[in-house]
Write an enzyme that holds these catalytic residues in place. Structure first.
Site, PDB file in Angstrom:
ATOM      1  N   GLY A 196      14.026 -10.774 -15.922  1.00 53.33           N
ATOM      2  CA  GLY A 196      13.545 -11.978 -15.232  1.00 53.33           C
ATOM      3  C   GLY A 196      13.909 -11.988 -13.755  1.00 53.33           C
ATOM      4  N   GLY A 197      14.564 -13.077 -13.344  1.00 55.36           N
ATOM      5  CA  GLY A 197      14.920 -13.229 -11.936  1.00 55.36           C
ATOM      6  C   GLY A 197      15.851 -12.133 -11.441  1.00 55.36           C
TER       7      GLY A 197
ATOM      8  N   GLY B 201     -10.133  10.979   7.206  1.00 51.68           N
ATOM      9  CA  GLY B 201      -9.408   9.709   7.318  1.00 51.68           C
ATOM     10  C   GLY B 201      -7.904   9.937   7.375  1.00 51.68           C
ATOM     11  N   ALA B 202      -7.458  10.984   6.682  1.00 56.62           N
ATOM     12  CA  ALA B 202      -6.015  11.245   6.655  1.00 56.62           C
ATOM     13  C   ALA B 202      -5.509  11.649   8.040  1.00 56.62           C
ATOM     14  CB  ALA B 202      -5.709  12.313   5.627  1.00 56.62           C
TER      15      ALA B 202
END
Ligand code: HXC
Length: 502
Positions: free
Chosen positions: A158-159, A392-393
Site C-alpha cells: 500500500g502506502g 528519430g533516435a
C-alpha cells in the site's frame, strides 16, 4: 570514574536497553557516520483505542526517525520497525515521518526512507489513510528540491510502496524485500489467485518492471551503496554535486577505444566497457541495471565532476530505443537536471524499435518522454556519436536540435534518416526491379547512399556537430568541454507546470 568514562558507561547502558535495540535503529546507525545519529520523537505514542490498540502502545510507534551525517553532510532518515504492529502506519507514525520531511526540505538535506511496513494501519482507519496523504504530498513538494531515496527492506504494501514510488530512487534487497499495493493474502480473498510474495513483488520482479532502480544482496550492501549514491548528489537543488579530485589523468588516451567498437555498425559490443574507459576509473554507479539494458544510465565522475551518463548499448537489442529504455532514460535525465548533474550522452543507436508490440504499447508516448526530458534539461549537455545515429533516435539523443551544448562525433560516425538497406528499399524499389541484376544494383545504390550520408561531414559542416574527434581523445575532450560549460545557465519560459507526456 571520570566524566568521559561515566558518559561511555551511560551510553553502553542505553545501547543495551532492549527498547533502544531494534533492526530499524541498527539500519539507521549503519547509514549515518559513526556517532552522528540523533533521534527525533522516540517517545511518541499513538492515541488510538480501537481493536485493542490501547493495550499495544510502543514508544516511537513503530518508526525510528532521525537526523545525522553521511560523509559529513546532514541527512534525515527514518526506518520502520516491522516487529511493532507490522511496521504499519498510523496517525502518530505518519506525523513523525511528515515532520522529518519538513525538516529535510527546510534544511536542504537529503531524505532517506527505510520501508518495512504493511502499509496503512488497519485499526486506525481514515487517520492512517490521511497520514499517508500527508506523506505523499510532502514527497511531491520535496521532489526536485532535496534528493529522496527509499530502501525497501521487508514486505511492503500500500502506502509503504506509493511513497517510494514518488521518490528519486528505490532500492530493494534480493530475497527479503517485496513491494505490492495489495499482498498475496488480500489478492487471494479478492481474486482467488495464488501468488508468492517473490513472484508478485520481489527484488528481481521489480528490477524488471523498472519500479526498483537498484537491487542489492543484503541490507548492509543496500545501506553502503546508498551512502555512495548520496556522494553523487548535492544536498539540495541549489548546490552542485560534490567534486572529488581524481588520480585518473585528465589527458589519458586509450587505444582500446579503437579496438572495442567494431567498425561494422551492425556488430554488437558492450557499451559499459566504453563507459569505463571514458570516465574516472571505477566511478560509474549504474542505476536501473537490470531493466532496459539497451540504454545504460548512471552517475560517473569526469575529471572529478559528477555527470549523468546516458549511453545506448549495442550489446543489447542492438541499442535500439523502445518503450522501456525511453522511460528509463527520461526518468534519469529529469533526476540529473533537478540536481544540477551535467549529462554526457554516448550515442550509438539504430533508431526506435519498429513493430506492433511497441506501437500498441504506446511507444509514441513513451518515446516522447525521453525527447521531452532532453529538451527540458538545462544542465550542460554533451554527447559523442561513436558509430551511428539514425532517424528519430539521432534527434532525441541530445542532438544540437534538442539543445545539446557540445556535440562530438568519431570520424566514422554515420548520421542519416536510416541505414542504407532501408533507404534504398524505399527510394529505389522500381529501379532495382527493372535492373538486369537487382542484387548488384542494390549494392551499387547502397554504396552511393553510404558515401553521401553515412559520415559526420554534412552534420559537421552545418554546425550540428561541434567537432569530429579521434576515438582515443574522447575522455580529454569531454573533460575540457565540461569544465568550460560548468557555469552554464539557461532559462525556461515561466509556466505553472510543465506538462510532459507522463
Ligand atoms: C495493521 C498489520 C498490517 C496493517 C500487517 N500487520 N499489516 N497491522 N495494519 N496494514 C500486522 C499483522 O496483523 C501481524 O500482527 C504483523 O503485522 C505481521 O504481519 P503478517 O501478515 O504476519 O506478516 P507477513 O506474513 O510477513 O506478511 C506481511 C504482509 C501482510 C504481506 C505485509 O501483513 C499483509 O498483506 N498486510 C496487509 C497489507 C495491506 O493490504 N495493507 C493496507 C494497504 S492500503 P501480529 O500481531 O499477528 O504479529 C494502504 C493505504 C495507502 O496502505 C494506499 C495508497 C495507494
Amino acid at each position: 570514574m571520570n566524566n568521559e568514562e561515566k558518559i561511555s558507561d551511560l551510553r553502553e547502558k542505553v545501547i543495551a536497553s532492549p527498547r533502544k535495540v531494534s533492526v530499524a535503529r541498527t539500519r539507521l546507525e549503519w547509514l549515518f557516520d559513526d556517532n552522528s545519529m540523533e533521534e527525533i520523537g522516540s517517545e511518541v505514542l499513538h492515541r488510538s483505542y480501537d481493536f485493542g490498540l490501547d493495550k499495544k502502545r510502543f514508544p516511537g510507534d513503530g518508526v525510528v526517525t532521525a537526523c545525522g551525517l553521511v560523509d559529513g553532510r546532514p541527512v534525515f532518515a527514518y526506518a520502520q520497525d516491522r516487529t511493532i504492529l507490522g511496521g504499519s502506519l498510523g496517525e502518530a507514525h505518519a506525523r513523525k515521518i511528515s515532520k522529518l520531511q519538513d525538516l529535510a526540505m527546510q534544511s536542504g538535506a537529503p531524505f532517506v526512507a527505510i520501508n518495512d511496513s504493511g502499509g496503512a494501519r488497519i485499526q486506525e482507519g481514515v487517520d492512517s489513510l490521511g497520514g499517508y496523504g500527508e506523506i505523499f504530498r510532502r514527497n511531491v513538494l520535496a521532489s526536485g528540491v532535496v534528493p529522496q531515496i527509499s530502501l525497501i527492506m521487508g514486505p511492503c504494501a500500500g502506502g509503504a510502496v506509493y511513497s517510494p514510488a514518488l521518490m528519486d530512487f528505490v532500492g530493494m534487497v534480493d530475497g527479503s524485500s517485496y513491494m505490492f499495493l495489495t499482498g498475496p493474502k488480500v489478492i487471494k480473498t479478492v481474486t482467488f489467485e495464488d501468488i508468492t510474495v517473490e513472484e508478485l513483488g520481489g527484488g528481481k520482479t521489480h528490477s524488471a518492471t523498472g519500479v526498483a532502480n537498484l537491487l542489492f544482496q543484503s541490507d548492509k550492501e543496500a545501506i553502503d551503496q546508498t551512502r555512495k549514491l548520496l556522494g553523487y548528489l548535492p544536498s539540495n537543488n541549489r548546490e552542485s554535486p560534490p567534486f572529488l579530485e581524481t588520480k585518473d589523468s585528465h589527458e589519458r588516451m586509450d587505444v582500446d577505444f579503437h579496438e572495442l567498437v567494431p567498425a561494422d555498425p551492425k556488430k554488437p559490443y558492450e557499451i559499459r566497457q566504453i563507459v569505463d574507459l571514458i570516465f574516472d576509473k571505477d566511478s560509474f554507479f549504474e542505476v536501473h541495471k537490470i531493466w532496459a539494458e539497451n540504454l545504460v544510465v548512471g552517475f560517473a565522475r569526469l575529471g572529478g565532476h559528477v555527470v549523468g551518463v546516458v549511453a545506448n548499448n549495442p550489446g543489447h537489442l542492438a541499442g535500439v530505443l523502445d518503450i522501456d529504455s525511453s522511460r528509463k532514460g527520461a526518468r534519469f535525465i529529469r533526476t540529473c537536471n533537478a540536481f544540477n548533474v551535467p549529462l554526457v550522452s554516448i550515442v550509438d543507436v539504430p533508431g526506435f524499435m519498429p513493430g506492433r508490440h511497441q506501437e500498441h504499447g504506446g511507444v509514441i508516448d513513451h518515446g516522447a518522454k525521453l525527447l521531452y526530458a532532453y529538451c527540458e534539461a538545462r544542465v550542460p549537455k554533451l554527447s559523442v556519436i561513436l558509430r551511428k545515429a539514425y532517424g528519430g533516435a539521432y534527434i532525441v539523443m541530445s542532438s544540437k536540435h534538442v539543445g545539446g551544448d557540445i556535440n562530438l562525433a568519431w570520424p566514422n560516425a554515420e548520421i542519416a534518416v536510416m541505414g542504407a538497406a532501408g533507404a534504398v528499399e524505399v527510394l529505389n524499389r522500381r529501379e532495382i526491379k527493372a535492373a538486369d541484376d537487382p542484387l548488384a544494383k542494390t549494392e551499387e545504390l547502397k554504396e552511393v547512399y553510404d558515401t553521401k550520408f553515412l559520415n559526420p561531414d554534412i552534420a559537421a559542416s552545418r554546425g550540428y556537430l561541434d567537432a569530429v574527434i579521434e576515438p582515443h581523445e574522447t575522455r580529454r575532450k569531454l573533460i575540457r568541454y565540461l569544465e568550460i560549460l560548468h557555469s552554464k545557465r539557461e532559462w525556461m519560459p515561466p509556466k505553472r507546470n510543465a506538462n510532459p507526456p507522463m
